[in-house]
Every structure is written in C-alpha cells, then in structure tokens.
Design a protein around this motif. Structure first.
Motif, mmCIF file in Angstrom:
data_model
loop_
_atom_site.group_PDB
_atom_site.id
_atom_site.type_symbol
_atom_site.label_atom_id
_atom_site.label_comp_id
_atom_site.label_asym_id
_atom_site.label_seq_id
_atom_site.Cartn_x
_atom_site.Cartn_y
_atom_site.Cartn_z
ATOM 1 N N VAL A 157 0.844 -1.208 0.000
ATOM 2 C CA VAL A 157 0.000 0.000 0.000
ATOM 3 C C VAL A 157 0.869 1.244 0.000
ATOM 4 O O VAL A 157 0.663 2.171 -0.785
ATOM 5 C CB VAL A 157 -0.933 0.019 1.233
ATOM 6 N N MET B 2 -2.650 4.678 -7.014
ATOM 7 C CA MET B 2 -3.772 3.791 -6.724
ATOM 8 C C MET B 2 -4.886 3.875 -7.752
ATOM 9 O O MET B 2 -5.562 2.914 -8.026
ATOM 10 C CB MET B 2 -4.340 4.073 -5.349
ATOM 11 N N PHE B 3 -5.047 5.043 -8.334
ATOM 12 C CA PHE B 3 -6.165 5.162 -9.268
ATOM 13 C C PHE B 3 -5.851 4.550 -10.631
ATOM 14 O O PHE B 3 -6.715 4.408 -11.466
ATOM 15 C CB PHE B 3 -6.573 6.620 -9.420
ATOM 16 N N THR C 85 -4.518 1.576 -10.913
ATOM 17 C CA THR C 85 -4.392 0.124 -10.795
ATOM 18 C C THR C 85 -5.704 -0.614 -11.031
ATOM 19 O O THR C 85 -5.801 -1.799 -10.807
ATOM 20 C CB THR C 85 -3.891 -0.248 -9.395
ATOM 21 N N LEU C 86 -6.699 0.130 -11.426
ATOM 22 C CA LEU C 86 -8.012 -0.495 -11.518
ATOM 23 C C LEU C 86 -8.130 -1.333 -12.784
ATOM 24 O O LEU C 86 -8.460 -0.822 -13.830
ATOM 25 C CB LEU C 86 -9.108 0.580 -11.486
ATOM 26 N N THR D 24 -20.505 -1.762 -1.836
ATOM 27 C CA THR D 24 -19.652 -2.677 -1.067
ATOM 28 C C THR D 24 -20.139 -4.113 -1.224
ATOM 29 O O THR D 24 -19.328 -5.034 -1.378
ATOM 30 C CB THR D 24 -19.646 -2.274 0.428
ATOM 31 N N LEU E 181 -18.890 -5.299 -4.510
ATOM 32 C CA LEU E 181 -17.449 -5.568 -4.490
ATOM 33 C C LEU E 181 -17.150 -6.854 -3.708
ATOM 34 O O LEU E 181 -16.272 -7.625 -4.081
ATOM 35 C CB LEU E 181 -16.682 -4.394 -3.876
ATOM 36 N N GLN E 182 -17.897 -7.053 -2.633
ATOM 37 C CA GLN E 182 -17.679 -8.271 -1.835
ATOM 38 C C GLN E 182 -18.015 -9.519 -2.650
ATOM 39 O O GLN E 182 -17.337 -10.539 -2.543
ATOM 40 C CB GLN E 182 -18.533 -8.234 -0.561
ATOM 41 N N ILE F 99 -13.322 7.752 -2.203
ATOM 42 C CA ILE F 99 -11.948 7.325 -1.869
ATOM 43 C C ILE F 99 -11.986 5.886 -1.343
ATOM 44 O O ILE F 99 -11.165 5.041 -1.725
ATOM 45 C CB ILE F 99 -11.322 8.268 -0.835
ATOM 46 N N MET G 164 -12.513 3.456 -4.148
ATOM 47 C CA MET G 164 -11.293 3.357 -4.966
ATOM 48 C C MET G 164 -10.228 2.511 -4.263
ATOM 49 O O MET G 164 -9.567 1.682 -4.879
ATOM 50 C CB MET G 164 -10.725 4.763 -5.238
ATOM 51 N N LEU G 165 -10.089 2.710 -2.957
ATOM 52 C CA LEU G 165 -9.110 1.910 -2.205
ATOM 53 C C LEU G 165 -9.506 0.435 -2.217
ATOM 54 O O LEU G 165 -8.649 -0.448 -2.366
ATOM 55 C CB LEU G 165 -8.999 2.416 -0.761
ATOM 56 N N LEU G 166 -10.804 0.184 -2.086
ATOM 57 C CA LEU G 166 -11.284 -1.205 -2.118
ATOM 58 C C LEU G 166 -10.980 -1.837 -3.478
ATOM 59 O O LEU G 166 -10.508 -2.967 -3.563
ATOM 60 C CB LEU G 166 -12.790 -1.260 -1.842
ATOM 61 N N PHE H 73 -6.997 -2.207 -3.725
ATOM 62 C CA PHE H 73 -6.239 -3.079 -2.826
ATOM 63 C C PHE H 73 -7.012 -4.282 -2.294
ATOM 64 O O PHE H 73 -6.419 -5.175 -1.697
ATOM 65 C CB PHE H 73 -5.705 -2.269 -1.643
ATOM 66 N N ILE I 196 -7.158 -1.257 7.977
ATOM 67 C CA ILE I 196 -6.137 -0.440 7.302
ATOM 68 C C ILE I 196 -6.748 0.443 6.211
ATOM 69 O O ILE I 196 -6.497 1.658 6.178
ATOM 70 C CB ILE I 196 -4.996 -1.338 6.778
ATOM 71 N N LEU I 197 -7.555 -0.136 5.348
ATOM 72 C CA LEU I 197 -8.133 0.701 4.280
ATOM 73 C C LEU I 197 -9.113 1.749 4.815
ATOM 74 O O LEU I 197 -9.052 2.916 4.400
ATOM 75 C CB LEU I 197 -8.793 -0.177 3.213
ATOM 76 N N LEU J 154 -7.081 4.427 6.365
ATOM 77 C CA LEU J 154 -6.392 5.195 5.327
ATOM 78 C C LEU J 154 -7.362 6.205 4.689
ATOM 79 O O LEU J 154 -6.979 7.350 4.398
ATOM 80 C CB LEU J 154 -5.853 4.225 4.268
ATOM 81 N N LEU K 241 -6.612 10.080 4.719
ATOM 82 C CA LEU K 241 -6.493 10.882 3.500
ATOM 83 C C LEU K 241 -7.381 12.129 3.570
ATOM 84 O O LEU K 241 -7.132 13.122 2.888
ATOM 85 C CB LEU K 241 -6.853 10.040 2.265
ATOM 86 N N PHE L 222 -17.192 0.504 4.230
ATOM 87 C CA PHE L 222 -16.391 -0.655 4.600
ATOM 88 C C PHE L 222 -17.174 -1.659 5.456
ATOM 89 O O PHE L 222 -16.579 -2.561 6.039
ATOM 90 C CB PHE L 222 -15.120 -0.204 5.320
#
Lengths: 519, 314
Positions: A12, A19-20, A22-23, A240, A243-244, B149, B152-154, B157, B182-183, B186, B190, B261
C-alpha cells in the motif's frame, strides 16, 4: 497472517500514489465447475438491512421473516410460482361442515432441531399463540374458532365461517410450528434463538453484523440441507456488497441496484437472477385532499403516467407496466384488467369533466435520498403540468415519509407492497376495504361500497372459478376508480457467485435454502 | 494545579455538558416527525397496532414523563432498550464502540504518519516543486468524498492487486481487526492529513525564521538536526490542536467510512437508529459521542501541555 499483513502494508505504501491507475479487470477465474450436489460449506449472504426480531408472530420486516423461515416451517408452503400451495409439515387435508372444518394429517417422522418429535399438540400450541398476537399477524387467523388435537398426527381447525384463504393463511410464516410451551422457555427468551423443524437451526448472532444458522441434524427431508451453515451479514452499502461478491467474500448479494444488473450479468464468476416478485409500486392519492376526491381528477392523473417510459428509464426495462393493484404473481390476478394506461388525450378529457378544469396545486411527498422515487416524481411533475396540475415536492427522510403517508398527512405519495401469503385476500382487503383491512384502503381513504361487498364475498367463496370472477370485478372497478396510480411490477434481484447452486426466491420473497449447495 | 486535579476538574465540568446533550437530543429526536411503531410495522401499521406498540414502549406518555423515566434509568446506568432490536441500548453501544475507536485511532495515527514527514519535507524545500506537489496532491483526499476514496481503495487493494485486504468487515481477533481496518483508516487519514500538512508546514515555516533557529544554525547544527530537534517539536503544538478538532468531528462523522467498509461502528448504529426512530439508541449514542468529544479535547490539552512547557494547568 502477520506476514501477509506486513506485505500488505508495504505494498500500500509503495503504490498509494498510483492507486487510481491500478483499476484493472478482475483476475477471477471464469471456470465453471461441473454441476454436482455437494454437502458442506457456508453460504454467505450480504443484505441491505439487519434482522429486527425472530418472533415470527410479531415481526413485519422481510429481513427477519426470510431468516425465520429457515428455522420455523408451516403446515403448507408456497410453490415456486407464488400462487400454489404444497403440503409441508402436513401431508393432506379434508374439508367438511360446509367449509367450516379442516382436518389435517401431519407428516410422520418430523422432529424439531432439539430432537423432540413434532406432534399435533405442538401445532395447536403454535397457531393458538400466533392468533393471540394482537399487534402481530393474529388478524390473519381471525376465522379460526378453535383448534383440536384429537391424536398425535391429526389437527382439526373449526372455523367461525367458511374462509377461502384458510390454507394460504396456514402457510404464513407466523403460523410456523414451534415446540409446545416454547420448549420450556419463556416466550421472549425462546424467540431470541427459536427452535423449529426447518433445515437450519440457530447458531449465533452478532447484533448489527451477522446472523448464523447451522444444519438441523434432525431435518425431515433426507440428505438435506446440503449446506453446513448460512451466514447473513449486514452490508448497507450496495457498492460494497457488489465488491464483496466480485471479491468472493460473499456468495449472495441481495438487491443489487437496477443500474448494476447488466454489468453483473456480464461479470465472470457471477450469476445475476431476476426472480418474479409480488412487488407493486404505486402512487397513493389521498382523498382527504378535495381535488383527489374527484374521480375524474384521479383518472386524469393516472392517464398522464407514462409507465413504460418510467420502466425504461428508471428500472432499465427490468419490470412490467402495472395494469392492476394486484401483481401477476398473485392468484386471480387479471391480465385483462383494463388498468388506466398512458393517454394524454383521455387525461385532458377527464380533467374537463372534473370540478378542477382550471387545474390545481398538489403536494407530492418524496423521500429524501430515495433516488428512483425522486426520478419518478420529476417525471410525474412534468407530465401533470400538461393538465394544469402544479406539483410541489415536499422532501422528508424516508422514515418520516412512511409515517406521514400512514397518518394521512400527504396528498400524493409513493409506496409499494409485497405479498405474504399465496392468496389475494391479504392485499385486497388492505387495499380496498378501509375498515376490514384497518389501513383506510392503503391510506388513501378510498371507499366504494360495491368493491367492499365483493371483497367480503370473495373471502368466503370456495369455488375457484367464482372467486376468480369476483376478483376480476374488484380489479376492474378499483382500476376504474383510480384510487391509486399503480406504476410497475419489479423483480427480486439477487446476484450470486457461480459456486452457488439451487438458489431461488419465490414471488413472496422467501427462499428454500435446503435446496442450495456450493460447488 | 497538578495534572490530576486538572483532569478531575475537567471531568467534573463534563457532567453539565453531557447532561445538556441528553436534554437536547431527547427533545429533538422526539420532536422530529416519524414514528418507530409505523417504521417497524411497515404497511401493516393499523391504528390499533400502532397504539399497542406505543403503550408497550411508553411512547403514549407526555414527553416530560418520558424524559424523567430516561434520566431515572440513566442514573442507574441503564440506557434503555432498543425499540428495534429489543436488546439493551447500552450493550449495543458497548459492542460497537471498539470498531469506531479502532477507526478513529488508526485513522489519526495514519494521518500523523502521512502528515509529519510530508510537512517537514515541504517546509524544508519551501517553494521548490516538491513543496508545491506536497501542498497540492493531498488535496485529492480533501476534495473527493470519503465514499469515493473508500471505494477506490477497495477496488485497488481489496479487489485487484492481489486482494491484499478484505472488502469490508471488521475481521476477527487483533490481527483480523488490524487487517480490516487499514483501508478504512487510510480513507479517514487521506481526509484529515491535508489539513495537518498545511497547518504543520505553515507553523514550521514560521518557526524556521525565528531567532532561536538562527542561533541553532549558527552553532553549526545540521539542517536535519535543526528541523527535528528544534523546529518540529514546536510545530507539533499547533498540529495537536488541529488534530483534536479533526478527531472531534470524526467522532460523529465516521458514518460514511463505516458504511462503505461495512464496519459495525457507532456511526452506523446512530444513522440506522435515527432512520428507525429508535429513541433509546439515539440517546445512548449521542451520550457516548458527547463524552468522547469532551475526552478528546481533554487529551489534546494534556498533550499540548506536555509539548509546550509554557502551558500550565489552570
């Protein structure tokens, strides 16, 4: 774990600036495994709300009901089509005394998850307890005069009068069977971790996070359930949940938004299901507001709603234009009911016949943050302007919106309905019988004596053909009165990983997880 | 005044503040429209059922009577029973509090870890391209909403890049919690660190021009030693105050991060309780929020005194 954590932190730190960028596409394997029923594993379901209570007799929240049904089963169950009933803990029934006596034979070899055999005494206790609940579902059992248990495998229901929805009412989750006397516990204590005959039994709960059930070793369907455990987790954010699912952290994503359906259909490793539902979205028109008491005005409003356009733009075409307040998955739904459909010319003609030829101003209650509802509201505001109806929005939070509609503190307002039983009576009484349903006809104040009389007649008519005819008349008359503007029927949306097999949802919203297995 | 006496006095002063919050929250939440019985009963809310629930919960009593009962329970340490879950509101808060404390604590730590080196570097290279970059790039964290944000982090990473972190959740055990946090932390960091960087950089620039820094330099100390030993300690004083204010806001503002999250913290508990009009839970969470904010400011004052010998407890 610690090594992995350290690596994770280092990576990280190293790539945060990029980070943006890497999608990329998910690296998930697209391999599908051969379909074989396998035992074992935990099914992980993420849902939008946490369960409120496991007291089946007093809870009205779907996110509680759908879980309860995995533990507490009823004598009859609803078929996959949502319209038929199948024997479940009972195997057969006999009607006598002019429809006032039902004698049911119980299934042999059924045990509760504590090992105790299920008997007629348990059935009598369970349903007597359910019908005693004034603030719960007791009202659906109002036709029952008394219940007898002449022997261990026979239950007799004596009714006050012939009651056509009786078997459908027995299939209601609230009439699920529990051990007599709450297996020696106090009522409140029992419902903190209920016992039943269902495929799963209570395991653990972390309030606000997860509910876990484990396999009932005494389940009466041999070889089922296939799963060891089922865990429902509360993940309020729809992104979420998605994504999960894509990350393999859950197996089932409840209610992805309409906008995500196409994407999920094209995501490898994901199966997107659209199950026919009994959900009907509608706009209530409160007749306490004088212009909305005018039948011509209500008809004009209903004629101005371009339901097909709403369906296309807001539901992305995943649904069906409503033609009745009854949805297609309800028995006796009439596909030929001439529900008012989009026709601006007829709308203008109706306005001309009304007392409000020069138009009027009406307030529309809209839930703040309810995205789809706000879009529908804006479409309707523009449409109604054409017939000189000036719509003003009143935005409130969704909880206030709900309460104010029920209290009649609105003029135009949105809501929806889903069925709990496989019989139209629950919905029809609630929708068009202001006193019988106790909800002032969906909180609109609609009162048509002829419709009310037909509703009461249909409750006691046991001949299916005659009942069909009665409900067809009710739908036709109610649609003509435009007591509410029904909008669309929408499906239940579930996305699963391709490891999940045998998952289906009935139009009532409940699922039979004993049939589910993981590959 | 000794530290112990100072803390005792501040804790005593906390009582009227917390009491005031309970009164305000109690009457506000009861005065806003919406009814927990109707929310719970849904479309099945007939007047009879609504009335039965009101009687069961004591909501049919006048507001002052309800407040008196609430305070009566509160002095016995009972925060009431959640209308939605039918379990103790205090238990719900206690179960959720560690999640939020993890988030705030780790978020604050990350924000300091990000802000201090970057602010030092920016101050040391004033008006250099590095300085401009350090002032501009972190503003991304301030300009973009936390939910964006977080997602995007999810994506970066937790979903792609080898799935280093879970997609939400709280995990189990210490390492599980840390891994899951952690995410989210973060994301919080940020949002906070740009303010800290700007504050610390401005303070360092001012300090670097003071006479005692000139003296230190004239003694032949290296620039690094001047910065770390003489400038940074004084610069941190202002940052502690800014950080305390940021954490104070975070106490009630973790909701979005908790939602993205899927963290079962008290922000999410409060949000749902407000929507459900679960009065006892709203009151319990508000009480805890008030106590936390007061404690954060107290800790900031103590830290301030520890960093600046000129500050006295009085």
């Amino acid at each position: 774990m610690r090594t992995r954590l350290a690596v994770a932190i280092l990576v990280v730190a190293g790539v945060i600036a990029f980070m943006f960028g890497t999608l990329g596409a998910s690296a998930r394997s697209d391999e599908t495994q051969a379909a074989q029923q396998k035992r074992g594993g935990t099914l992980r379901i993420a849902r939008q709300e946490d369960s409120q209570s496991f007291d089946k007799t007093n809870v009205f929240q779907n996110e509680s009901i759908w879980l309860i049904q995995q533990i507490n089963e009823s004598l009859y169950t609803v078929g996959r089509d949502g319209k038929t009933l199948a024997p479940w803990l009972a195997t057969s029934y006999k009607v006598s005394h002019g429809g006032k006596k039902y004698t049911l034979k119980l299934r042999k070899g059924v045990r509760f998850s504590n090992g105790q055999p299920m008997t007629a005494a348990d059935v009598k206790f369970s349903i007597d307890d359910a019908r005693a609940q004034d603030k719960g579902w007791g009202y659906l059992d109002v036709a029952i005069k008394n219940i007898k248990a002449p022997n261990k495998s026979t239950v007799v229901f004596n009714l006050k009068y012939p009651w056509a929805p009786f078997l459908a009412d027995l299939a209601l989750f609230a009439n699920g069977i529990i051990p007599k006397n709450f297996a020696g516990q106090k009522r409140a204590e029992f419902y903190k971790h209920p016992i039943g005959t269902g495929p799963f039994m209570w395991d653990k709960r972390v309030v606000g996070q997860t509910v876990t059930f484990k396999r009932n070793p005494y389940y009466w369907q041999k070889g089922k359930p296939y799963l060891d455990r089922v865990t429902w987790s509360y993940v309020s954010d729809q992104n979420t949940r998605e994504l999960q699912l894509r990350g393999g952290q859950i197996d089932v994503n409840e209610f992805p938004p309409f906008a995500s359906i196409k994407k999920l259909q094209n995501t490898s490793g994901v199966k997107m299901f659209l199950f026919p539902s009994t959900r009907t979205d509608y706009m209530g028109m409160n007749q306490a507001y004088a212009p909305l008491k005018d039948r011509h005005v209500r008809r004009a409003i209903s004629y101005m709603i371009d339901r097909a356009a709403i369906l296309k733009s807001i539901l992305f075409g995943y649904g069906k234009v409503a033609n009745s307040f009854m949805p297609p998955q309800v028995p006796y739904y009439d596909p030929n009911s001439p529900g008012i459909q989009y026709n601006p010319a007829k709308a203008k003609a109706e306005m001309a016949k009304s007392k409000y030829k020069n138009g009027f101003t009406v307030e529309m209650l809209v839930g703040a943050g309810a995205t789809d509802e706000n879009k529908v509201a804006q479409v309707l505001q523009q449409a109604l302007k054409q017939i000189k109806i000036n719509v003003k929005f009143r935005q409130v939070d969704t909880s206030t919106e709900f309460s104010q509609i029920q209290e009649g503190k609105y003029q135009l307002g949105f809501s929806y309905w889903t069925m709990d039983i496989a019989d139209p009576d629950e919905l029809v009484t609630f929708a068009v019988d202001p006193k019988g349903g106790g909800a002032n006809s969906f909180f609109t104040g609609y009162k048509n004596p002829k419709v009310i009389a037909l509703t009461k007649q249909a409750q006691r008519e046991r001949n299916p053909a005659k009942r069909r005819s009665l409900y067809a008349q009710i739908q036709r008359l109610a649609a003509g009165d435009a007591f509410m503007a029904f909008l669309f029927y929408s499906p239940f949306r579930y996305a699963t990983t391709d490891k999940v097999n045998g998952f289906y949802v009935t139009p009532l919203g409940n699922y039979h997880l004993e049939d589910v297995w993981l590959s | 005044m000794s530290l112990a006496a100072y803390v005792a006095r501040r804790l005593l002063l906390m009582v009227p503040v917390v009491l005031g919050v309970t009164i305000l929250v109690f009457f506000l939440i009861h005065l806003v429209p919406g009814d927990p019985a109707r929310t719970m009963l849904g479309t099945h809310a007939t007047p009879k059922r609504v009335q039965l629930l009101h009687e069961e919960w004591g909501l049919d009593e006048p507001l002052p009577v309800q407040y008196e009962r609430f305070m009566g329970r509160l002095v016995r340490g009972d925060l009431g029973t959640s209308l939605f879950y039918s379990v103790s509101a205090g238990r719900l808060v206690v179960e959720r509090l560690p999640v939020t404390l993890w988030l705030i604590g780790l978020g604050a730590l990350f924000s300091v870890l990000i802000a201090v080196p970057l602010a030092v570097l920016a101050a040391a290279r004033r008006d250099h391209p590095t300085d401009h970059a350090i002032r501009a790039v972190p503003l991304v964290g301030l300009g973009f909403p936390a939910f964006w944000i977080g997602i995007m982090l999810l994506l970066a990473f937790a979903l792609n890049s080898g799935r280093l972190f879970p997609v939400g959740g709280y995990g189990e055990g210490f390492t599980g919690h840390l891994h899951s946090m952690i995410l989210p932390a973060l994301t919080v960091a940020l949002g906070i660190s740009p303010i800290l960087i700007r504050s610390l950089r401005a303070s360092l620039l001012e300090i670097l021009e003071s006479d005692y820094i000139t003296t230190a330099r004239s003694k032949g100390l290296t620039e690094r030693r001047v910065m770390v030993r003489h400038a940074l300690r004084n610069g941190l004083i202002s940052m502690v105050s800014v950080l305390a204010v940021a954490i104070g806001f975070l106490v009630g503002g973790t909701l979005i991060v908790e939602q993205v999250f899927a963290l079962p913290g008290i922000g999410q508990l409060m949000f749902n309780a407000i929507l459900q009009r679960d009065f006892p839970v709203v009151q319990a969470v508000a009480l805890v929020f008030a106590i936390m904010v007061v404690l954060v400011y107290l800790l900031a004052d103590i830290a301030h005194a520890a960093l600046d010998p000129r500050v006295r407890f009085d």
